[in-house]
Enzyme design. Structure first.
Site, PDB file in Angstrom:
ATOM      1  N   CYS A  11       0.832  -1.206   0.000  1.00 23.00           N
ATOM      2  CA  CYS A  11       0.000   0.000   0.000  1.00 23.00           C
ATOM      3  C   CYS A  11       0.873   1.265   0.000  1.00 23.00           C
ATOM      4  CB  CYS A  11      -0.973  -0.060   1.173  1.00 23.00           C
ATOM      5  SG  CYS A  11      -2.318   1.104   1.030  1.00 23.00           S
TER       6      CYS A  11
ATOM      7  N   HIS B 174      -3.472  -5.779   1.111  1.00 20.82           N
ATOM      8  CA  HIS B 174      -2.817  -6.036   2.403  1.00 20.82           C
ATOM      9  C   HIS B 174      -2.900  -7.507   2.798  1.00 20.82           C
ATOM     10  CE1 HIS B 174      -2.479  -1.782   3.799  1.00 20.82           C
ATOM     11  NE2 HIS B 174      -3.477  -1.599   2.962  1.00 20.82           N
TER      12      HIS B 174
ATOM     13  N   GLU C 121      -1.301  -8.774   5.192  1.00 21.67           N
ATOM     14  CA  GLU C 121      -1.182  -8.831   6.666  1.00 21.67           C
ATOM     15  C   GLU C 121      -2.527  -8.662   7.362  1.00 21.67           C
ATOM     16  OE1 GLU C 121      -0.467  -6.292   4.837  1.00 21.67           O
ATOM     17  OE2 GLU C 121      -0.808  -4.395   5.887  1.00 21.67           O
TER      18      GLU C 121
END
Lengths: 227, 77
Positions: free
Chosen positions: A85, A201, A203
């Protein structure tokens, strides 16, 4: 395996990344942007967020911070650098990755789950990954990937397009392009494929009770590939 | 001395903000407005009176930070 997550003022996905890396076995360290040296690492991560409040252009100020010289040296010597990002935006602003992330086509901050297709597995990030279409999360205002025609040709010629927006079956179409990115691009590699920048993302997708499991495939596989 | 810099988007680069401004102006009955492109303006105070030197430094600043040459052009005024 050692990893380092760089924190800039305004980073906000740094701790999620720390949790994700540790969950899959990395010995992770958090490194403040004002340091000049990065501890010995097998992987450097530039996390998501809004470094320097997105002033001037997203990632442009972070791309000139003290630590970046070491990141560039590490990347140029073949080290693995992952930018998620805002980290992707920083990588384009440093010149380590070509192009730029423009404001989303429809001027809206987009925060939702999307599907992305892995386009190239001849690299440390995706080699042997068990799933080719991942459901990941995006949250950005500037994710509209843009580059010159020459740069696009070079990206294609060298198989540098890493992940593209698609539907759950892997169909790539403008309909599934959330932000207007050229060729549905969600992430790209550097020429040597040691640098990966992507808007989604992984994560945020490491816990099935909170979101989904698909980030697990990414991190688990990355750790195995680096062993 | 003071140096002024204008950074604009290159032709062909999508400018959603400019588009929104154009549509708003049209909605305010400025129907003659065909296109708006939004840019950035910088007022830079440089610690020198040597105009040539100041402009050369500013040029460097533009290339290295103020503009992203993939999508933007700059003009030093």
């Amino acid at each position: 395996m050692k990893s380092s997550v760089i924190i800039f003022p305004g980073s906000n996905c740094d701790r999620d990344m720390d949790v994700a890396l540790k969950k899959f076995g990395f010995k992770n360290q958090m490194v403040w942007h004002d340091n000049q040296e990065i501890p010995k690492s097998d992987l450097i991560v530039l996390p998501g967020g809004f470094s320097y409040g997105d002033y001037l252009r997203c990632g442009s100020i972070a791309a000139k911070s003290k630590i970046i010289k070491s990141v560039i040296e590490f990347a140029n010597s073949g080290g693995l650098v992952l930018g998620i990002c805002n980290g992707f935006q920083i990588l384009t602003e440093t010149g380590l990755l070509p192009g730029i992330l423009l404001q989303n086509k429809y001027q809206k901050f987009i925060c939702k789950n999307v599907h992305v297709k892995i386009n190239d597995k001849e690299n440390k990030y995706f080699k042997n990954i068990k799933k080719e279409i991942l459901e990941l999360h995006i949250a950005h205002n500037e994710g509209n990937y843009f580059c010159s025609d020459d740069e696009m040709k070079s990206l294609n010629d060298n198989n540098q397009i890493a992940v593209t927006y698609c539907n759950e079956k892997g169909k790539e179409d403008e309909k599934f392009n959330p932000n207007g990115a050229l060729k549905n691009i969600a992430g790209i590699f550097s020429k040597k494929k040691n640098i990966l920048g992507m808007m989604p993302h992984p994560e945020r997708m490491i816990d099935k009770y909170l979101s989904s499991n698909d980030g697990n495939f990414f991190f688990e596989n990355l750790f195995e590939n680096l062993k | 001395m003071k140096v002024k810099v204008i950074v604009t988007l290159k032709d062909g680069v999508l400018d959603p903000q400019g588009k929104a401004i154009q549509q708003t102006l049209n909605g305010m009955n400025f129907s003659e407005v065909k296109e708006v492109r939004q840019g950035k303006y910088f007022d830079i105070e440089i610690n020198t009176n040597d105009e040539k030197k100041a402009k050369a430094k500013t040029e460097e600043m533009c290339k290295k930070l103020l503009a992203n040459m993939v999508i933007e052009d700059y003009k030093i005024l």
